[in-house]
Design a protein around this motif. Structure first.
Motif, PDB file in Angstrom:
ATOM      1  N   GLY A  56       5.244 -11.145 -11.681  1.00 26.09           N
ATOM      2  CA  GLY A  56       4.093 -11.542 -12.353  1.00 26.09           C
ATOM      3  C   GLY A  56       3.214 -10.408 -12.851  1.00 26.09           C
ATOM      4  N   ARG A  57       3.312  -9.217 -12.358  1.00 30.05           N
ATOM      5  CA  ARG A  57       2.495  -8.063 -12.614  1.00 30.05           C
ATOM      6  C   ARG A  57       2.582  -7.627 -14.199  1.00 30.05           C
ATOM      7  NH1 ARG A  57       4.250  -4.659  -7.505  1.00 30.05           N
ATOM      8  NH2 ARG A  57       6.189  -5.114  -8.555  1.00 30.05           N
ATOM      9  N   LEU A  58       1.475  -7.825 -14.810  1.00 31.69           N
ATOM     10  CA  LEU A  58       1.468  -7.264 -16.236  1.00 31.69           C
ATOM     11  C   LEU A  58       1.779  -5.689 -16.276  1.00 31.69           C
ATOM     12  CD1 LEU A  58       0.981  -7.643 -19.302  1.00 31.69           C
ATOM     13  CD2 LEU A  58      -1.485  -7.517 -18.804  1.00 31.69           C
ATOM     14  N   LEU A  59       2.840  -5.296 -17.002  1.00 28.61           N
ATOM     15  CA  LEU A  59       3.097  -3.904 -17.129  1.00 28.61           C
ATOM     16  C   LEU A  59       2.825  -3.175 -18.400  1.00 28.61           C
ATOM     17  CD1 LEU A  59       6.795  -4.328 -15.589  1.00 28.61           C
ATOM     18  CD2 LEU A  59       4.663  -3.632 -14.377  1.00 28.61           C
ATOM     19  N   LEU A  60       2.655  -4.049 -19.636  1.00 25.74           N
ATOM     20  CA  LEU A  60       2.577  -3.487 -20.843  1.00 25.74           C
ATOM     21  C   LEU A  60       1.901  -4.763 -21.807  1.00 25.74           C
ATOM     22  CD1 LEU A  60       3.297  -1.380 -23.257  1.00 25.74           C
ATOM     23  CD2 LEU A  60       5.368  -2.686 -23.370  1.00 25.74           C
ATOM     24  N   GLN A  61       1.004  -4.332 -22.701  1.00 28.19           N
ATOM     25  CA  GLN A  61       0.615  -5.251 -23.519  1.00 28.19           C
ATOM     26  C   GLN A  61       0.862  -4.446 -25.083  1.00 28.19           C
ATOM     27  OE1 GLN A  61      -3.229  -6.811 -22.765  1.00 28.19           O
ATOM     28  NE2 GLN A  61      -3.671  -7.357 -24.887  1.00 28.19           N
ATOM     29  N   ALA A  62       1.235  -5.209 -26.100  1.00 31.85           N
ATOM     30  CA  ALA A  62       1.379  -4.781 -27.220  1.00 31.85           C
ATOM     31  C   ALA A  62       1.050  -5.670 -28.295  1.00 31.85           C
ATOM     32  CB  ALA A  62       2.877  -4.043 -27.497  1.00 31.85           C
ATOM     33  N   THR A  63       0.680  -5.381 -29.525  1.00 29.01           N
ATOM     34  CA  THR A  63       0.422  -6.219 -30.726  1.00 29.01           C
ATOM     35  C   THR A  63       1.103  -5.732 -31.833  1.00 29.01           C
ATOM     36  OG1 THR A  63      -1.860  -6.282 -29.861  1.00 29.01           O
ATOM     37  CG2 THR A  63      -1.438  -6.946 -32.125  1.00 29.01           C
ATOM     38  N   SER A  64       1.744  -6.715 -32.453  1.00 32.84           N
ATOM     39  CA  SER A  64       2.385  -6.737 -33.552  1.00 32.84           C
ATOM     40  C   SER A  64       1.652  -7.292 -34.783  1.00 32.84           C
ATOM     41  CB  SER A  64       3.787  -7.337 -33.397  1.00 32.84           C
ATOM     42  OG  SER A  64       4.482  -7.364 -34.693  1.00 32.84           O
ATOM     43  N   THR A  65       1.701  -6.578 -35.865  1.00 35.10           N
ATOM     44  CA  THR A  65       0.757  -7.243 -37.038  1.00 35.10           C
ATOM     45  C   THR A  65       1.632  -7.324 -38.157  1.00 35.10           C
ATOM     46  OG1 THR A  65       0.332  -4.549 -37.669  1.00 35.10           O
ATOM     47  CG2 THR A  65      -1.422  -5.778 -36.499  1.00 35.10           C
ATOM     48  N   GLY A  66       2.909  -7.843 -38.008  1.00 30.66           N
ATOM     49  CA  GLY A  66       3.781  -8.244 -38.989  1.00 30.66           C
ATOM     50  C   GLY A  66       4.832  -9.208 -38.413  1.00 30.66           C
ATOM     51  N   THR A  67       5.993  -9.410 -39.269  1.00 36.02           N
ATOM     52  CA  THR A  67       6.947 -10.168 -39.024  1.00 36.02           C
ATOM     53  C   THR A  67       8.313  -9.254 -38.685  1.00 36.02           C
ATOM     54  OG1 THR A  67       7.232 -10.845 -41.218  1.00 36.02           O
ATOM     55  CG2 THR A  67       6.156 -12.457 -39.824  1.00 36.02           C
ATOM     56  N   GLU A  68       8.024  -8.030 -38.806  1.00 35.12           N
ATOM     57  CA  GLU A  68       9.268  -7.248 -38.798  1.00 35.12           C
ATOM     58  C   GLU A  68       9.629  -6.780 -37.220  1.00 35.12           C
ATOM     59  OE1 GLU A  68      10.939  -5.544 -41.263  1.00 35.12           O
ATOM     60  OE2 GLU A  68       9.345  -6.899 -42.557  1.00 35.12           O
ATOM     61  N   PRO A  69      10.857  -6.563 -37.090  1.00 38.97           N
ATOM     62  CA  PRO A  69      11.310  -6.471 -35.538  1.00 38.97           C
ATOM     63  C   PRO A  69      10.556  -5.239 -35.044  1.00 38.97           C
ATOM     64  CG  PRO A  69      13.167  -6.517 -37.176  1.00 38.97           C
ATOM     65  CD  PRO A  69      12.070  -6.406 -38.126  1.00 38.97           C
ATOM     66  N   LEU A  70      10.266  -5.430 -33.718  1.00 41.50           N
ATOM     67  CA  LEU A  70       9.487  -4.655 -32.945  1.00 41.50           C
ATOM     68  C   LEU A  70      10.177  -4.063 -31.811  1.00 41.50           C
ATOM     69  CD1 LEU A  70       6.689  -3.684 -32.318  1.00 41.50           C
ATOM     70  CD2 LEU A  70       6.421  -5.623 -30.765  1.00 41.50           C
ATOM     71  N   PRO A  71      10.515  -2.758 -31.625  1.00 39.40           N
ATOM     72  CA  PRO A  71      11.291  -1.980 -30.610  1.00 39.40           C
ATOM     73  C   PRO A  71      10.397  -1.806 -29.497  1.00 39.40           C
ATOM     74  CG  PRO A  71      10.906  -0.378 -32.488  1.00 39.40           C
ATOM     75  CD  PRO A  71      10.342  -1.680 -32.724  1.00 39.40           C
ATOM     76  N   ILE A  72      10.639  -2.208 -28.259  1.00 42.75           N
ATOM     77  CA  ILE A  72       9.850  -1.954 -27.127  1.00 42.75           C
ATOM     78  C   ILE A  72      10.673  -1.058 -26.095  1.00 42.75           C
ATOM     79  CG2 ILE A  72       8.825  -2.910 -24.890  1.00 42.75           C
ATOM     80  CD1 ILE A  72       8.002  -5.167 -26.484  1.00 42.75           C
ATOM     81  N   GLY A  73      10.157   0.114 -25.734  1.00 43.32           N
ATOM     82  CA  GLY A  73      10.880   1.046 -24.765  1.00 43.32           C
ATOM     83  C   GLY A  73      10.682   0.651 -23.411  1.00 43.32           C
ATOM     84  N   VAL A  74      11.781   0.506 -22.846  1.00 42.49           N
ATOM     85  CA  VAL A  74      12.030  -0.020 -21.580  1.00 42.49           C
ATOM     86  C   VAL A  74      12.908   0.927 -20.561  1.00 42.49           C
ATOM     87  CG1 VAL A  74      11.815  -2.462 -22.107  1.00 42.49           C
ATOM     88  CG2 VAL A  74      13.932  -1.539 -21.830  1.00 42.49           C
TER      89      VAL A  74
END
Length: 105
Positions: free
Chosen positions: A61-79
């Motif tokens: 339950g630890r927060l590792l990342l927070q990101a904001t998307s400003t559209g409906t396009e697919p969003l890649p997240i590096g893991v």
């Protein structure tokens, strides 16, 4: 009613009418995480909100990342920096909030 410790316990029944539990918003229920399990990148697609905030949590339950998307396009997240294991991605937008699990290989 008595329990095993011989103490009195209270037993009640709760009746709900017109209650909804666990109903997903149609706008949020369409988003997907691919591939799952993943290695380097996780692609979020299908969001319908113009702005969505994503929260990435580990299994504790630890927060590792927070990101904001400003559209409906697919969003890649590096893991690629994450250790193998179970993680959760929470998406919060105007339509509501949902959390999805994914596995990092």
């Amino acid at each position: 009613v008595q329990n095993a410790c011989s103490a009195d316990t209270l037993s009640d029944t709760l009746h709900l009418s017109n209650a909804s539990v666990g109903v997903m918003s149609p706008e949020l229920s369409t988003w997907t995480l691919q591939p799952n399990p993943c290695k380097d990148f996780l692609m979020i697609s299908g969001m319908q909100d113009a702005q969505t905030i994503y929260y990435l949590y580990d299994a504790r339950g630890r927060l590792l990342l927070q990101a904001t998307s400003t559209g409906t396009e697919p969003l890649p997240i590096g893991v690629h920096t994450l250790k193998p294991g179970l993680y959760f991605l929470r998406a919060t937008g105007i339509s509501g909030t949902q959390t999805r699990p994914f596995l990092k290989e």
